[in-house]
Design an enzyme around this catalytic site. Structure first.
Site, PDB file in Angstrom:
ATOM      1  N   GLU B 281      -3.571  -4.369   4.265  1.00 23.09           N
ATOM      2  CA  GLU B 281      -4.922  -4.976   3.438  1.00 23.09           C
ATOM      3  C   GLU B 281      -5.494  -6.347   4.098  1.00 23.09           C
ATOM      4  O   GLU B 281      -6.642  -6.836   4.170  1.00 23.09           O
ATOM      5  CB  GLU B 281      -4.788  -5.080   2.028  1.00 23.09           C
ATOM      6  CG  GLU B 281      -5.655  -4.145   1.379  1.00 23.09           C
ATOM      7  CD  GLU B 281      -5.425  -4.341  -0.137  1.00 23.09           C
ATOM      8  OE1 GLU B 281      -4.892  -5.123  -0.596  1.00 23.09           O
ATOM      9  OE2 GLU B 281      -6.115  -3.392  -0.892  1.00 23.09           O
ATOM     10  N   HIS B 302      17.371  11.053  10.152  1.00 24.62           N
ATOM     11  CA  HIS B 302      17.474  12.598  10.063  1.00 24.62           C
ATOM     12  C   HIS B 302      15.795  12.966   9.609  1.00 24.62           C
ATOM     13  O   HIS B 302      15.683  14.242   9.271  1.00 24.62           O
ATOM     14  CB  HIS B 302      18.254  13.064   8.879  1.00 24.62           C
ATOM     15  CG  HIS B 302      19.697  12.780   9.199  1.00 24.62           C
ATOM     16  ND1 HIS B 302      20.450  13.589   9.842  1.00 24.62           N
ATOM     17  CD2 HIS B 302      20.449  11.723   8.885  1.00 24.62           C
ATOM     18  CE1 HIS B 302      21.644  13.248  10.233  1.00 24.62           C
ATOM     19  NE2 HIS B 302      21.736  11.701   9.358  1.00 24.62           N
ATOM     20  N   LYS B 416     -15.329   1.912  -4.618  1.00 26.19           N
ATOM     21  CA  LYS B 416     -15.301   1.735  -6.031  1.00 26.19           C
ATOM     22  C   LYS B 416     -16.708   2.167  -6.604  1.00 26.19           C
ATOM     23  O   LYS B 416     -16.941   2.684  -7.520  1.00 26.19           O
ATOM     24  CB  LYS B 416     -14.790   0.455  -6.335  1.00 26.19           C
ATOM     25  CG  LYS B 416     -13.382   0.129  -6.021  1.00 26.19           C
ATOM     26  CD  LYS B 416     -13.111  -1.385  -6.465  1.00 26.19           C
ATOM     27  CE  LYS B 416     -11.776  -1.805  -5.978  1.00 26.19           C
ATOM     28  NZ  LYS B 416     -11.588  -3.326  -6.331  1.00 26.19           N
TER      29      LYS B 416
END
Lengths: 430, 430
Positions: B281, B302, B416
Site C-alpha cells: 500500500e 515444498h 469503495k
C-alpha cells in the site's frame, strides 16, 4: 457445470492495449487442443493415474471404514506432512462440518511447533497421520521420530498401532521402515500421482473423510470437470483451457508475471495455498513461471488493492465468487440509518461482500488490469472437487503451452543435499 | 542492534550480472541520505507522529490498566478491524505467552464469518474491541452493527459498556456515533498515524497488552532502530537504508518486481502479513510498486522454492532467521540410524531448520538470485519492535527514492464508492 468461468476483462476490446487480441488468444487455445489430446490418451492408457481418480470408488470403502472408526475414537487428528502431503487436506478441511474431530496440520518444521501436539486434547484421543510420498521427507520423518516415542510412552504399543497411520508409496523407504519398527498400518500412496496432484487420492480424501466430508462428492465434482474437458470438441469450450491460454498469452505477450488468486470466500483461503504450490512448482522451471499470489477479499482491499490498481500492470487477477446476496446476518436498518449509513441499512453481510467483489472486479478492469472470474454456484464438496480439477487441468495445459514438464521439481534437490551436508558438518563439530 | 542485516548475495561480485555494482547501490544509498534528513526533521518538528511513538511511555499506563482489567474478566477478546486496524495486532499476537485470553480477529467480512463470535467462550467472558481509524470502514461498521445488538441482548447495557471499547480518531464519524449510542468508551486513534504505520500505537499495543505482552519493550526495540538510523552519519550504516537502496536499485536496474519475505520462524507468519500491507500500500502507486510475496520456511521449500530457484529471476529474497542450533526436540539417535537417517541422528529440530535456511540462502545465491538475510538474536517483544521499525523505515526510504508518498492510498477510494453504489442499487430492486 458447477461454476462459470468468465473472462470479460482480459481482451483488448474491454481493457485496451493491456488485453489480448483474438489472434493471440486463439493461438494459445489451438495449442491447448494438443494438450487435451495428450490428456485423453493418458486417460485411456492409464499413464497419468490422476485422470482415473475422479471415477474411482473402489478405494473409498476402506477409507470410510477407517474414518468412521477414527471419528468415533478421536477428538483430534494430527497430520504430519508438508507440501503436497498436507495442502490438499487443508483446502478440503475448510468445508468440514462442525462437531467432528479437530485437524491439526504440522506442515512447517519449527522447534517451537510441537506444542500443538503435546497440548489440547489428551493423547489417547489423538489420531496421528504421517504422510510422505517418497517416505524420505526430512521434515516429516524428524517430526515422526520426535512424536512417536512420546505417543508410545503415553499410550503404549498396542494403542499406538491403532492410533497411527502412515501413507507412503510402495517400496523401501525410511517411513516404511519406521512404520514397521512401530508396527503401524500403512496405506499406499500411488507412485504415479505426484504430491501436488494428490488431493483426489487418499492423501486429500482420508483427512476429508475424517472430518466428516463426502469424498465421493469431491470426486463427482472433479469428474464432471474432467469429463467435460476431455469430451469437448473445441478448447474454447473448456474453462481450464481458456484459463491456461489466457495466462500463457498474457505472460508471453503482455509481461504478466503474477497470477493473483483472489477468492471472496473466507473458506477458500487454504484452497489458495494449495493452488500456489500447484502453480508455482509445476510451471516454475527453465526460466518460466508466473508467480502465484494468494489474496482474500474483502480483507485485502485494505492491504493489496492499492498496489493492484495503481502499481505495475503485471498481474492477472482470478476472482472466485459465490452468490452471496441475501446471505449472512442482517445489518439492522434503523440503527444504520441513525448513523447516516444508509448504504448498509437493512442489507445483509452477503450483500456487502457481493457489492465489494463486483466493485473490485470492475475497478480493476477500468484500470486496464486483466480479470477473470470463477463464479461458483455454491460451496460444497462437489464444487470444491470441480475447482481442484479445474486448476490441475489449467496447470497441466499451461505447462503444455510452455513446453515444460508439470510433474517434476528438479531444482529443489540441490538444496536438500546441501542441507544434509550442513547437518553432517554440525554433527562433526559437535 | 538486535538483528544483523546481511546482504552478501545481492552484489555483482557474488551473483554476477544479476547483482548490483557498487555505483548502482551507492547512488541509491546517497538518495537515502535525503530521506533520513527528512525523517530527522519530522521527528524534531513532530510532523510525523510515528517517529515520536517509540519513545513515548505516557500513554501506556491507561492501556495497561485496561488490559489488566480485561485479562482478569475475559477469556477471549474479539477484534473487529481490517487492514492496518488488525494486522499489527496479529503480528504481535504471535508472541503471546500461554494462559492469557484468546484473540479472535474478524478482519475479513464473510457472511459465514460470525460463527467465531457466537461460539466458543460465553459472551459475558468476551471483550470486544472495535478499531477503525476513520470511523467509517464499511466492513467494521457492519460487523459492529451485527455484533453489538447480539451482545447487548446477551449481557445487558451496563455490562456492554464495560466489555466493549472503540478505537477511532477524534471528530465525528459513524463509529463515534455508534459508540455514543451504545455508551461505549472510546480511545483516540492518532489521526497523524496511518493505519499501516499504527502498530506501535494503541492499535497494536492494546491487543499486545491484552495478550500479556510487554508493550514498553516493543517500543524499546523500535526506538533502538529509529535512534540508530537517525543518528547515523552515513546511510550505509543504516540497515533500513541499505534495504531500501537494494530493493529500489534491483527494481529499477534489474527488473526485480517481487519482494519475497521468507521467515524461517513459524511465529513470524503473521508478521509477513503485516509487512505485505505496509510494502504494497505504501509503494504501489503511479505504476511503481514491488509485489510483496509472503512465504514461510521450511514449508515453502515444498511449495514455492522450485519457482524461486528455476523460474524468472525477478525476485529479491529476504530471509529472516533465528539462531536455532541446539533448540527444539531431539531426534533420537539410535532410531534415526536404524532407519538409515544418519543425517538426522541426534540432531535437534532447530539444527534441521538452521541447515535448511542456510542451504536455501546459498542455493538461491548460487542461482544468481539476490538474497539478504535478517538475522535475529532472539524473538521477543523488543526484537519484534525492532523488526517493525526496520520495515517501516525501509518502506518510507524506498518511497523517498521512488519519489512517491508512502502515507496515502488514493486508488482504493474508487472501489469503495462503487461498492456503495451497487449496494444502493440492490436496495432499490429490493
Amino acid at each position: 457445470m458447477r461454476y462459470r468461468h468468465v473472462i470479460d476483462s482480459c481482451r483488448a476490446e474491454t481493457i485496451g492495449d493491456a488485453g489480448l487480441d483474438d489472434v493471440e488468444l486463439e493461438a494459445r487455445l489451438a495449442g491447448c487442443a494438443a494438450g487435451l489430446t495428450t490428456l485423453r490418451r493418458q486417460q485411456v492408457d492409464g499413464s497419468l493415474p490422476l485422470l482415473r481418480l475422479p471415477a474411482r470408488r473402489d478405494d473409498l470403502g476402506e477409507l470410510q471404514t477407517i474414518a468412521a472408526d477414527w471419528r468415533r475414537r478421536f477428538g483430534r487428528v494430527v497430520l504430519l506432512g508438508t507440501g503436497g502431503s498436507s495442502l490438499g487436506a487443508r483446502a478440503l478441511a475448510a468445508l468440514a462440518p462442525p462437531g467432528g474431530p479437530e485437524l491439526i496440520v504440522l506442515d512447517n518444521l519449527d522447534p517451537d511447533g510441537f506444542g500443538a501436539f503435546a497440548s489440547g486434547q489428551p493423547l489417547d484421543r489423538t489420531g496421528l497421520l504421517i504422510v510422505s510420498k517418497s517416505g524420505g521427507t526430512a521434515e516429516t520423518l524428524s517430526q515422526a521420530l520426535v512424536c512417536l516415542p512420546a505417543l508410545q510412552a503415553a499410550i503404549g504399543q498396542a494403542a499406538l498401532s491403532r492410533q497411527v497411520l502412515a501413507v507412503v508409496e510402495p517400496g523401501n523407504s525410511a517411513l516404511r521402515q519406521l512404520a514397521a519398527a512401530y508396527r503401524l498400518p500403512v496405506l499406499a500412496h500411488d507412485p504415479g500421482v505426484g504430491g501436488r496432484f494428490s488431493v483426489l487420492s487418499l492423501v486429500g480424501l482420508l483427512p476429508a473423510l475424517l472430518l466428516g466430508l463426502d469424498a465421493a462428492k469431491v470426486r463427482d465434482g472433479a469428474a464432471e470437470v474432467l469429463d467435460q474437458a476431455l469430451a469437448a470438441t473445441r478448447p474454447a469450450e473448456v474453462p481450464a483451457a481458456v484459463g491456461a491460454a489466457l495466462a500463457v498469452a498474457l505472460a508471453e505477450r503482455r509481461g504478466i508475471a503474477e497470477a493473483v488468486l483472489l477468492p471472496y470466500v473466507g473458506r477458500l483461503e487454504t484452497f489458495a495455498l494449495w493452488y500456489c504450490q500447484l502453480w508455482a512448482e509445476s510451471l516454475g522451471k527453465a526460466g518460466h513461471g508466473i508467480t502465484p499470489v494468494r489474496a482474500l477479499g474483502p480483507v485485502d482491499q485494505h492491504s493489496q488493492l492499492q498496489l493492484y490498481l495503481d502499481g505495475p500492470a503485471n498481474k492477472l487477477f482470478t476472482l472466485i465468487t459465490l452468490p452471496m446476496r441475501g446471505s449472512g446476518p442482517l445489518v439492522p436498518e434503523a440503527e444504520a440509518r441513525r448513523l447516516g449509513l444508509d448504504y448498509l441499512a437493512g442489507r445483509r453481510i452477503g450483500d456487502l461482500v457481493a457489492a465489494m467483489q463486483r466493485a473490485t472486479a470492475e475497478t480493476l478492469a477500468k484500470r486496464g488490469r486483466p480479470v477473470r472470474r470463477i463464479e461458483l454456484e455454491r460451496l460444497d464438496e462437489a464444487t470444491l472437487g470441480a475447482l481442484l480439477m479445474h486448476f490441475m487441468l489449467e496447470t497441466i495445459l499451461a505447462a503444455h503451452l510452455l513446453k515444460i514438464d508439470p510433474y517434476d521439481q528438479p531444482a529443489v534437490e540441490e538444496g536438500k543435499v546441501l542441507a544434509r551436508c550442513y547437518l553432517a558438518q554440525m554433527a562433526a563439530v559437535g
